[in-house]
Design an enzyme around this catalytic site. Structure first.
Site, short mmCIF file in Angstrom:
data_model
loop_
_atom_site.label_atom_id
_atom_site.label_comp_id
_atom_site.label_asym_id
_atom_site.label_seq_id
_atom_site.Cartn_x
_atom_site.Cartn_y
_atom_site.Cartn_z
N LYS A 1 0.88 -1.17 0.00
CA LYS A 1 0.00 0.00 0.00
C LYS A 1 0.92 1.23 0.00
O LYS A 1 0.80 2.14 0.83
CB LYS A 1 -0.90 -0.07 1.25
CG LYS A 1 -2.06 0.88 1.26
CD LYS A 1 -3.21 0.48 0.36
CE LYS A 1 -4.23 1.63 0.35
NZ LYS A 1 -5.29 1.47 -0.62
N ASP B 1 -1.69 -11.77 6.90
CA ASP B 1 -2.63 -12.34 7.87
C ASP B 1 -4.05 -12.27 7.31
O ASP B 1 -4.79 -13.25 7.29
CB ASP B 1 -2.50 -11.55 9.18
CG ASP B 1 -3.14 -12.27 10.35
OD1 ASP B 1 -3.62 -13.41 10.17
OD2 ASP B 1 -3.14 -11.70 11.46
#
Ligand code: NAI
Ligand code: MG
Length: 325
Positions: free
Chosen positions: A166, A222
């Site tokens: 990101k 995750d």
């Protein structure tokens, strides 16, 4: 010399699926098992979720098989991953024939950076009602996970490497992560696709077949691997390996599942497949392949636990796996 495996069942269904996986390991190779405690239960008894003795034994074992912890998961899993010196969390998410998967073409392997990012544990309350978190990204760890991810893709026959980030928002930290990946890719002439992690989530659901190995910063790995669990039939199917240094920690991606704990119906596949990854780590590739084939056979023909639409118990599924071995 017989290799030593530390077994840490933990809490909830960890106490049901880990013994199942140990039975499977015992059926295929000769290993020395030792058991140790961790999790909510031992915290209630002793005040400590991860006894120093368990940490020490994990750091000395050739490999550790862990089940799950409950509310204390972060106090157990993060230090255990550190104890074995791991920096990469490998999470394969594959759709198996016979299992009702949302996306049957899914064959993804998440290679998740395991030591830093927002899980570095640096949080504080800076004023009343105001909290902060420090995100740690280093050159060293970014290069290391990229090297591991490209090696994994090459060794396991995956052509597509996607790198989640990101960096359009977290310019400094994910910028560094991407620079590290780019430098490693250039050194090896490796191809990869950088992908913004939010739109990657959409793409993984709509076009999972266009991705193979997905290299991720810690938190993204995750979340995206749990998302992928939803594509292939649920958390009961996802194994993982925490590797990097000599030792290794092998654990299902799922948690202690308090909603079904004690009922004897947890799907042992995720933990048995984690045990297969453990065997591979110990150099027992053919035993690992036998275990995987047995699990795949049972997933295809049954019996199946309720999470996969069946009504079989953990014990019945484990028996069926053992019978195929
Ligand atoms: P969870 O993975 O324990 O359960 C999520 C859902 O998936 C539940 O409906 C559960 O029944 C189902 N499920 C998970 N594994 C399954 C299996 N093997 N067979 C059949 N169904 C299965 O995640 P949740 O509910 O978010 O967390 C429960 C507890 O586990 C929490 O206390 C959390 O902190 C802990 N946790 C621990 C982890 C670890 O030790 N590595 C990882 C994730 C959560
Ligand atoms: Mg998780």
């Amino acid at each position: 010399m017989t290799e030593s495996v530390l077994v840490v069942p933990g809490d909830g269904i960890g106490r049901e699926v880990v013994p199942a996986a140990v039975e499977v390991l015992e059926a295929v190779v000769d290993l020395e098992f030792h058991e140790a405690d961790a999790g909510d239960r031992v915290k209630r008894e002793t005040g400590e979720a991860l006894p120093a003795e368990t940490y020490r034994r994990a750091s000395e074992a050739d490999a550790t098989l862990f089940g799950a912890a409950g509310e204390t998961a972060a106090d157990v899993v993060l230090p255990l991953r550190e104890a074995v010196g791991s920096f990469a969390n490998v999470r394969p998410a594959r759709a198996y024939p016979g299992v009702d998967a949302l996306r049957p073409e899914t064959d993804l392997v998440f290679v998740r950076e395991n030591t830093e990012g927002v899980y570095a544990g640096i949080e504080s309350e800076v004023a009343d009602g105001v909290t902060t978190l420090t995100r740690v990204v280093t050159d060293e760890a970014s290069r290391r996970i990229a090297e591991f991810g490209f090696d994994y893709a090459a060794d396991n026959g995956y052509d597509d490497v996607t790198v989640a980030h990101k960096a359009n928002v977290m310019r400094t930290t994910d910028g560094r992560f991407l620079d590290g990946v780019a430098a490693v890719a250039e050194e090896r002439g490796a191809d990869y696709e950088p992908a913004l992690m939010d739109s990657l989530a959409t793409d993984l659901v709509m076009r999972p077949g266009e991705h193979g190995v997905v290299i991720c910063p810690n938190l993204a790995g995750d979340v995206l691997s749990d998302l992928a669990a939803g594509l292939v039939g649920g958390l009961g199917l996802l194994p993982s390996a925490n590797v990097g240094a000599e030792g290794g920690l092998f654990e299902p991606v799922h948690g202690s599942a308090p909603d079904i704990a004690g009922e004897g119906v947890a799907n042992p596949a995720a933990t048995v497949l984690s045990a297969a990854m453990l065997l591979e780590h110990l150099g027992e590739a053919s035993a690992a392949a036998r275990v995987r084939t047995a699990v795949e056979g049972v997933l295809a023909d049954g019996p199946r636990t309720p999470d996969l639409g069946g009504d079989a118990s953990t014990a019945a599924v484990t028996e069926a796996i053992l019978a195929r071995l």
